[in-house]
Design an enzyme around this catalytic site. Structure first.
Site, PDB file in Angstrom:
ATOM      1  N   PHE A 129       0.869  -1.177   0.000  1.00 49.20           N
ATOM      2  CA  PHE A 129       0.000   0.000   0.000  1.00 49.20           C
ATOM      3  C   PHE A 129       0.902   1.221   0.000  1.00 49.20           C
ATOM      4  CE2 PHE A 129      -2.211   3.532   2.013  1.00 49.20           C
ATOM      5  CZ  PHE A 129      -3.337   3.610   1.220  1.00 49.20           C
ATOM      6  N   ASP A 214       9.123   2.793   1.455  1.00 48.73           N
ATOM      7  CA  ASP A 214       7.952   3.495   1.981  1.00 48.73           C
ATOM      8  C   ASP A 214       7.883   3.190   3.477  1.00 48.73           C
ATOM      9  OD1 ASP A 214       5.498   4.407   2.801  1.00 48.73           O
ATOM     10  OD2 ASP A 214       4.387   3.633   1.060  1.00 48.73           O
ATOM     11  N   LYS A 243       3.223   9.440   8.673  1.00 45.86           N
ATOM     12  CA  LYS A 243       2.239   9.272   9.752  1.00 45.86           C
ATOM     13  C   LYS A 243       2.637   9.851  11.117  1.00 45.86           C
ATOM     14  CE  LYS A 243      -0.776   5.686   7.962  1.00 45.86           C
ATOM     15  NZ  LYS A 243      -0.432   5.175   6.623  1.00 45.86           N
TER      16      LYS A 243
END
Ligand SMILES: *Cc1c(COP(=O)(O)O)cnc(C)c1O
Length: 393
Positions: A129, A214, A243
């Protein structure tokens, strides 16, 4: 409920009005232990005094000026990120999606500037993702995310998880980079297999392509190191983080080595809000906290304890939990019963968690949790497992 919002989220019927440390309080005053942390964002918990102080102080001085000018707060955060990572340079933006997108542009531009513009394709791993921009949908290649948004952006190839032979085959003279999460988060909490990142580094170096991590979810202390790839000691050329970077204030960053970042010259990329003084003040307070002597050691200690306790619960309830997997405090419980039932029951008992693909329940506690909070969570899980089909531990 009719609402003036896009109906893009299947929301739980609950709203919060206050948070403190590892706890959230809903509009009825009910207390929850927050092991969802806004999807791995509130790493330092809610209303951390250092973050609140940094935000207040900056709010009274200066919020935003744009990147037309020098932003000293940005220079400071970048200096701390580069001093504590493989990277030499940082681009700031506002989300994980933008951080990954910056990396995608960076790896293409690198080869363009190096005289190999035919190298523009990027290889990713099944289950990945990477965000919700059009290019990132193509990178992640999840049917459920791509449906209705075609034609799909070209330039992405995907190989099965852990399959190095397939990776070698997928890398051609058109490949610019390999993009991978050191631990797949949304994909079901899959750490890359032992030795996999090292092998990718070898392939990238042998082929003259770039390695792009990532770490939007795995970065900023989540696994007990500042960045998850440090466990393998295999540095990338480019890395996206977001995040937990400012613990709940929206910010993202793309980090790169000097040789790669050098390809992104003036005018090649930009962001109006990216790295504004307000975001940077909070990010700096988060970094300073995580870089304090012993902080990450403590995360590792509590993660070890948490995983051990969860393993015991899984052993006691094989009819509910099949496996505990992950790295540090990015933990996945692969369930036998529907994961959604486990998440609902935990929430009813005051513990917030998040789902992931492959019938997994994610535990993403604040990385500042203490032993008694681990105990409470484990006790709630034990009770839920007992009710949903196992025997009690
Ligand atoms: C959350 C996430 C993103 C996207 O971040 P947004 O801030 O939602 O755009 C990208 N990659 C990974 C690994 C993520 O977990």
């Amino acid at each position: 409920m009719t609402t003036p919002l896009y109906q893009t989220y299947a929301r739980y019927d609950i709203a919060f009005e206050r948070g403190e440390g590892a706890y959230l309080f809903d509009t009825d005053g009910r207390q929850y232990l927050d092991f969802a942390t806004g999807i791995a964002v509130n790493a330092l918990g809610h209303a951390h005094p250092k973050m609140v102080e940094a935000l207040k102080r900056q709010a009274e001085r200066l919020w935003h000026v744009s990147n037309l000018y020098h932003i000293p707060e940005q220079e400071r955060v970048a200096a701390k990120l580069t001093a504590n990572s493989f990277a030499d340079a940082v681009f700031f933006c506002n989300s994980g999606a933008e951080a990954v997108e910056t990396g995608l542009k960076t790896v293409r531009r690198f080869h363009h500037e190096a005289g190999s513009p035919q190298r523009w394709r990027i290889v990713t791993v099944e289950g990945a993702f990477h965000g919700r921009t059009l290019a990132e949908l193509a990178a992640g290649r999840q049917e459920k995310h791509m449906a209705g948004f075609g034609p799909i952006v070209d330039g992405f190839d995907q190989v099965p998880y852990g399959d190095l032979e397939a990776m070698k085959k997928a890398v051609t003279d058109e490949t610019a980079a390999i993009l991978v999460e050191p631990v797949q988060g949304e994909g079901g909490v899959h750490p890359m297999p032992p030795g996999y990142l090292k092998a990718l580094r070898g392939i990238a170096d042998a082929e003259g392509i770039l390695l792009f991590y990532d770490e939007v979810q795995t970065g900023m202390g989540r696994t007990g190191k500042l960045f998850a790839h440090e466990w393998d000691d295999v540095p990338p050329d480019v890395m996206a983080v977001a995040k937990a970077l400012a613990g709940g204030f929206p910010v993202g960053a793309c980090l790169a080595s000097a040789k790669v970042a050098g390809a992104m010259s003036a005018g090649s990329h930009g962001s109006t809000f990216g790295g504004n003084p307000l975001a940077m003040a909070v990010a700096e307070s988060v970094l300073d906290t995580m870089l304090e002597e012993g902080f990450l050691d403590n995360v590792q200690r509590i993660a070890g304890l948490m995983n051990q306790r969860l393993g015991a619960i899984a052993d006691a309830h094989p009819g509910v939990i099949e496996e505990v997997r992950g790295l540090g405090l990015l933990i996945g419980l692969k369930c036998v019963v529907p994961a959604g039932d486990v998440i609902d029951a935990l929430r009813e008992d005051g513990l917030l968690t998040v789902g992931a693909a492959e019938n997994v329940v994610r535990f993403l506690p604040p990385i500042i949790i203490d032993e008694s909070q681990v105990d409470s969570a484990v006790q709630i899980l034990d009770g839920v497992c007992g009710r949903l089909g196992g025997s009690s531990a």
